[in-house]
Every structure is written in C-alpha cells, then in structure tokens.
Enzyme design. Sequence first.
Site, PDB file in Angstrom:
ATOM      1  N   LYS A  19       0.571  -1.372   0.293  1.00 22.67           N
ATOM      2  CA  LYS A  19      -0.497  -0.051   0.168  1.00 22.67           C
ATOM      3  C   LYS A  19       0.983   1.418  -0.178  1.00 22.67           C
ATOM      4  O   LYS A  19       1.901   1.247   0.712  1.00 22.67           O
ATOM      5  CB  LYS A  19      -0.865  -0.016   1.296  1.00 22.67           C
ATOM      6  CG  LYS A  19      -1.997   0.687   1.333  1.00 22.67           C
ATOM      7  CD  LYS A  19      -3.345   0.466   2.680  1.00 22.67           C
ATOM      8  CE  LYS A  19      -4.004   1.004   2.477  1.00 22.67           C
ATOM      9  NZ  LYS A  19      -5.363   1.202   4.013  1.00 22.67           N
TER      10      LYS A  19
HETATM   11  C1  E4P Z   1      -7.587   2.324   3.859  1.00 20.74           C
HETATM   12  O1  E4P Z   1      -7.354   1.672   3.051  1.00 20.74           O
HETATM   13  C2  E4P Z   1      -7.793   2.758   4.792  1.00 20.74           C
HETATM   14  O2  E4P Z   1      -6.550   2.343   5.529  1.00 20.74           O
HETATM   15  C3  E4P Z   1      -9.539   3.444   5.175  1.00 20.74           C
HETATM   16  O3  E4P Z   1     -10.621   3.231   4.788  1.00 20.74           O
HETATM   17  C4  E4P Z   1      -9.588   4.422   6.542  1.00 20.74           C
HETATM   18  O4  E4P Z   1     -10.842   5.156   6.626  1.00 20.74           O
HETATM   19  P1  E4P Z   1     -11.290   6.262   7.861  1.00 20.74           P
HETATM   20  O5  E4P Z   1     -11.899   7.348   7.035  1.00 20.74           O
HETATM   21  O6  E4P Z   1     -12.597   5.186   8.736  1.00 20.74           O
HETATM   22  O7  E4P Z   1     -10.216   5.913   8.734  1.00 20.74           O
END
Ligand code: E4P
Length: 217
Positions: free
Chosen positions: A87
């Site tokens: 990622k």
């Molecule tokens: C995506 O990969 C992120 O980990 C995540 O969806 C972020 O979500 P949040 O905005 O609820 O922290």
Amino acid sequence: MKFFIDTANLEDIKDAQDMGILDGVTTNPSLMAKEGITGIDNIMKHYVAICNIVDGDVSAEVISTDFEGMVKEGEALAELHEQIVVKLPMIKDGIKACKYFSDRGIKTNVTLVFSPGQALLAAKAGATYVSPFIGRLDDISTDGLNLVAEIRHIYDNYAFETQILAASVRHTMHVIDCAKLGADVMTGPLSSITGLLRHPLTDSGLEKFLADYKKGN
Ligand code: E4P
C-alpha cells in the site's frame, strides 16, 4: 463486489472470515496503532497473522515517503506472504514506486486518493487497487460517492484494470451505494458488513415462523 475489512483487529477479521463473505483486509498505520501493534517486528508478524486468517489480499502500508525507502519497505512486505499487497501513498514517489512494483508483478494499493486525477495517475502506474476515501470526503461536506462514480466512468472509458477499492466506508449505506456505482471492492469496519444483516421484518418473520412451528410440535 469484493468485501474487505478495514481493521487490524484479529477477532473482527476472524468473525468476517467465518461468515464466508470476506475477500481481503486493508490496514493502515493508524489501525495498527489502535490495536497496540508497535515496532517493525511486531507489525510484520501481525501482517502474517492476518494473512493466515483470511483467504485474500491483505494491504500493508509503507511508512517511507521517498522512492528508495518505499521500494525497500515494499519488497520486505511483499516477501512476508503471497497475499500481501503493498500500500503506497498517493504522492509522486508513491506513483513511481507503484510503477516499479507493477512492472515486477507485485500487487499495489494506492491509498489516500481524493480526486479523479489522482485515480487516473494510479491506473497509469499499473496499480492493482486505487483507494478513494469516501468517508473522509463526506466528513468535509464533499460527496465521496461521487468520486467513486467519476473514477468508474474514467476507468471504463479506457478499460483500465485497476480495481476501485472504495475505502473509508463508514456504514451500510456506503456499502450499498458503492455496489450500485460499480466499485470493485469496498473496505469498511465489521459493523458496515454485519449491519447489512439487519431488517426488523426478518426478525419478526423468523419469530412468527418459530412460534407457529412450536404450536404444531
Ligand atoms: C483504507 O485503506 C483506509 O485504511 C481506511 O479505509 C481509512 O478509513 P477511515 O477514514 O475510516 O480512517
């Protein structure tokens, strides 16, 4: 639409996996910290523990913000387990690293995407997944779902194979709307998945069926 769970909590991952509907996991440094997983060795072990629970892709985020650092970290993460997806943040070096990994057949997820232009760059760099953060856009009075629709339109125009991973999903309506818009994947907390089970007519209907069965037996 694939269902990913957005957590580093092993119990929640097991719960979703046991339902038989889980296709993968996304994590981020904040989710790791929330579970008290700190230090690179523990974090690496935790990724392996997650991979051993779920049958599917597990996104592991790099911390570096420069190309060389991302490559070094990403290669170490990819070596941990075949299910690991590297990622990468949506910055210039992240796009460069995405191209590097996609050229070598290593799966990538470009994260922190908030505009169609960023999603276009991720697809050009050969990303496996692009993660538009719909909840965080909604948080600042901007329609997060509209971003999913715009990316779908652009990717379909050119048959880009990058999968739209609707991220920052907060609740069941986000899940349903993502499915309507044709997101390839959604990632959200366990509650956004289990919430889909609920309907009062299901509960009252089941109660009546069981009561009627008891009357005759
Ligand atoms: C995506 O990969 C992120 O980990 C995540 O969806 C972020 O979500 P949040 O905005 O609820 O922290």
